[in-house]
Design an enzyme around this catalytic site. Sequence first.
Site, PDB file in Angstrom:
ATOM      1  N   GLU A  76       0.838  -1.210   0.000  1.00  0.00           N
ATOM      2  CA  GLU A  76       0.000   0.000   0.000  1.00  0.00           C
ATOM      3  C   GLU A  76       0.867   1.253   0.000  1.00  0.00           C
ATOM      4  O   GLU A  76       0.634   2.191  -0.772  1.00  0.00           O
ATOM      5  CB  GLU A  76      -0.908   0.034   1.245  1.00  0.00           C
ATOM      6  CG  GLU A  76      -1.867  -1.142   1.401  1.00  0.00           C
ATOM      7  CD  GLU A  76      -2.930  -1.212   0.305  1.00  0.00           C
ATOM      8  OE1 GLU A  76      -3.058  -0.248  -0.481  1.00  0.00           O
ATOM      9  OE2 GLU A  76      -3.604  -2.247   0.212  1.00  0.00           O
ATOM     10  N   ASN A  92       1.222   3.901  -3.107  1.00  0.00           N
ATOM     11  CA  ASN A  92       0.875   5.315  -2.954  1.00  0.00           C
ATOM     12  C   ASN A  92       1.957   6.240  -3.520  1.00  0.00           C
ATOM     13  O   ASN A  92       1.657   7.271  -4.111  1.00  0.00           O
ATOM     14  CB  ASN A  92       0.613   5.648  -1.486  1.00  0.00           C
ATOM     15  CG  ASN A  92      -0.807   5.269  -1.074  1.00  0.00           C
ATOM     16  OD1 ASN A  92      -1.639   4.936  -1.915  1.00  0.00           O
ATOM     17  ND2 ASN A  92      -1.086   5.327   0.219  1.00  0.00           N
ATOM     18  N   ARG A 139      -9.227   3.054  -7.393  1.00  0.00           N
ATOM     19  CA  ARG A 139      -8.566   3.015  -6.087  1.00  0.00           C
ATOM     20  C   ARG A 139      -9.670   3.088  -5.042  1.00  0.00           C
ATOM     21  O   ARG A 139     -10.600   3.894  -5.144  1.00  0.00           O
ATOM     22  CB  ARG A 139      -7.599   4.204  -5.884  1.00  0.00           C
ATOM     23  CG  ARG A 139      -6.587   4.416  -6.979  1.00  0.00           C
ATOM     24  CD  ARG A 139      -5.280   3.646  -6.904  1.00  0.00           C
ATOM     25  NE  ARG A 139      -4.822   3.267  -5.601  1.00  0.00           N
ATOM     26  CZ  ARG A 139      -4.321   2.059  -5.342  1.00  0.00           C
ATOM     27  NH1 ARG A 139      -4.264   1.151  -6.290  1.00  0.00           N
ATOM     28  NH2 ARG A 139      -3.891   1.770  -4.152  1.00  0.00           N
TER      29      ARG A 139
HETATM   30  N1  LIG Z   1       2.732   9.101  -0.801  1.00  0.00           N
HETATM   31  C1  LIG Z   1       1.700   9.930  -1.087  1.00  0.00           C
HETATM   32  N2  LIG Z   1       1.918  11.093  -1.735  1.00  0.00           N
HETATM   33  C2  LIG Z   1       0.900  11.933  -2.031  1.00  0.00           C
HETATM   34  N3  LIG Z   1      -0.388  11.687  -1.716  1.00  0.00           N
HETATM   35  C3  LIG Z   1      -0.672  10.540  -1.069  1.00  0.00           C
HETATM   36  C4  LIG Z   1       0.337   9.605  -0.738  1.00  0.00           C
HETATM   37  N4  LIG Z   1      -0.252   8.568  -0.109  1.00  0.00           N
HETATM   38  C5  LIG Z   1      -1.560   8.854  -0.053  1.00  0.00           C
HETATM   39  N5  LIG Z   1      -1.841  10.030  -0.621  1.00  0.00           N
HETATM   40  C6  LIG Z   1      -3.168  10.693  -0.713  1.00  0.00           C
HETATM   41  O1  LIG Z   1      -4.031  10.112   0.259  1.00  0.00           O
HETATM   42  C7  LIG Z   1      -5.188   9.562  -0.374  1.00  0.00           C
HETATM   43  C8  LIG Z   1      -5.639   8.331   0.368  1.00  0.00           C
HETATM   44  O2  LIG Z   1      -4.680   7.306   0.256  1.00  0.00           O
HETATM   45  P1  LIG Z   1      -5.073   5.778   0.459  1.00  0.00           P
HETATM   46  O3  LIG Z   1      -5.821   5.641   1.749  1.00  0.00           O
HETATM   47  O4  LIG Z   1      -3.837   4.966   0.327  1.00  0.00           O
HETATM   48  O5  LIG Z   1      -6.108   5.461  -0.706  1.00  0.00           O
HETATM   49  P2  LIG Z   1      -5.885   5.317  -2.299  1.00  0.00           P
HETATM   50  O6  LIG Z   1      -4.445   5.039  -2.579  1.00  0.00           O
HETATM   51  O7  LIG Z   1      -6.762   4.157  -2.670  1.00  0.00           O
HETATM   52  O8  LIG Z   1      -6.339   6.612  -2.905  1.00  0.00           O
HETATM   53  C9  LIG Z   1      -4.773   9.324  -1.793  1.00  0.00           C
HETATM   54  O9  LIG Z   1      -5.866   9.291  -2.682  1.00  0.00           O
HETATM   55  C10 LIG Z   1      -3.829  10.497  -2.066  1.00  0.00           C
HETATM   56  O10 LIG Z   1      -4.551  11.680  -2.340  1.00  0.00           O
END
Ligand SMILES: Nc1ncnc2c1ncn2[C@@H]1O[C@H](COP(=O)(O)OP(=O)(O)O)[C@@H](O)[C@H]1O
Lengths: 114, 114, 145, 145
Positions: C48, C52, C107
């Site tokens: 995960e 991301n 996602r």
């Molecule tokens: N490493 C990262 N860099 C930038 N934005 C991130 C990162 N990780 C997560 N996000 C932001 O947080 C949101 C939620 O992440 P997550 O719970 O992993 O769900 P998903 O990946 O399914 O969108 C993402 O849609 C993104 O906007």
Amino acid sequence: MDVQLTVEEETMTAFLSGEIDHHGAGEIRRKIDEMAQRVRPQKMILDFGGVTFMDSSGIGLVMGRYRLLQSFGGALCLRHVSSPLKKVMRLAGLDRIAQIEDTRPGEKQEGKRS
Amino acid sequence: MDVQLTVEEETMTAFLSGEIDHHGAGEIRRKIDEMAQRVRPQKMILDFGGVTFMDSSGIGLVMGRYRLLQSFGGALCLRHVSSPLKKVMRLAGLDRIAQIEDTRPGEKQEGKRS
Amino acid sequence: MKAINEMKLTVPSRSANEGFARAAVAAFIAPLDPTIGELADIKTAVSEAVTNCIVHAYRDGIGVIYIQAKILEQGRVVIRVRDTGCGIEDVKKAMEPLFTTCENGERAGLGFAVMESFMDKLRVSSRPGRGTTVTMEKTILSKGA
Amino acid sequence: MKAINEMKLTVPSRSANEGFARAAVAAFIAPLDPTIGELADIKTAVSEAVTNCIVHAYRDGIGVIYIQAKILEQGRVVIRVRDTGCGIEDVKKAMEPLFTTCENGERAGLGFAVMESFMDKLRVSSRPGRGTTVTMEKTILSKGA
Ligand SMILES: Nc1ncnc2c1ncn2[C@@H]1O[C@H](COP(=O)(O)OP(=O)(O)O)[C@@H](O)[C@H]1O
Ligand SMILES: Nc1ncnc2c1ncn2[C@@H]1O[C@H](COP(=O)(O)OP(=O)(O)O)[C@@H](O)[C@H]1O
């Protein structure tokens, strides 16, 4: 990861295998949807029997197929879901939108989380 | 990596398993030598049937046991050596100091390198 | 607390490295002899966090993903996944289950929820335009215990 | 030549990391779908190079081992193992089969011989007191070919 597709009467089955992650999910989605849009099955079975790993990309995969089936009134069924996969699916409440049919051979059938 | 030892009449057998590298070789050496020095076998069989990996630390392991056995007139025999292991052993010419008995079940017996 | 062992791994943000990163972390913690469930939890959480970086942090190109894993006393495993990508404006909101900025509907918005529920601890720190660091911790219970 | 993928891994020179390093490299090249023989060759060569850092370069303590792997076009794999340990006075002599400075008789002096014969190319550069870099290359033949 890989997918084999079969259609029998109104039921389409996708046998998934390998590791389901973001890297491979796009290809699988395309293959399933291409077939599903052609046959518009009443029932789609996603068979996870050969799946050795799944992260939340697999949830996106299931949810997307659920929505697609809803659009033409079909039902989604998840089959041969191992314990680690079930853990991911339950987090997303997938057990509420699709029927989780049975477990892998040799694995104990778990009760639904209350 | 691990080793199980058996002694039957004049023959001592060491069943090796796992990955043989420098990290694990010391412990294996100690276990084998402790027993060998007590029983002074006429023949020692190193059984590689359970070994999934071996680097040149395994050569040191074989050579050292060969020298130990020589010191009290015993013979060394290597058993169930898979192809990748044989490749390492041949590089060291171990096929000249010890008898390489047979291959793993299901594997083709290879001819000696000319 | 002194680490018993540690590793640092850097890879470009190509999706093929999702599988590599979790395999590498799995190999690193193998000496702790985790159960199948513990191993699946950690691999999933790493997957995960790394995904991301690929999907969100460096959405417009390829950047570097920094992965660090440490084994501490008593089976404690600390894993850090860091990027120097776009960063997160509102971390609290991003961590809410089902929240996602992804628009194609594929996602689930559950990445952080998975990390949070599969690991013992999760800490996310981010600076918009600078990058994000995710630190996760889980104790591998000794099978003898 | 541009790398299709690459990874950098650093670990302390603990012998437990011999197994980890070769597992990590094996996971990294898995997408090339190597044969069992090719995989064994590469794992063995990596194991030799990493073990040398532990046994020789940092013989009196713990140092850092730097491992880099690249996948280039047409299945070419380049692996570099670097230490900042004691270095080698005479590289040519060190590379001779059966040459070893190890005195307890349990090293066969075949580490470099294995790397040389199991990989397509081997280059060793070293500066006494500064460290050693081993660069190895092997082409994974496409199974379709
Ligand atoms: N490493 C990262 N860099 C930038 N934005 C991130 C990162 N990780 C997560 N996000 C932001 O947080 C949101 C939620 O992440 P997550 O719970 O992993 O769900 P998903 O990946 O399914 O969108 C993402 O849609 C993104 O906007
Ligand atoms: N990374 C290194 N740092 C310092 N010395 C090294 C290193 N690698 C190899 N050597 C030297 O080269 C010799 C030969 O190495 P090798 O062929 O791998 O055999 P072995 O490790 O069995 O001694 C070693 O005994 C050591 O003196």
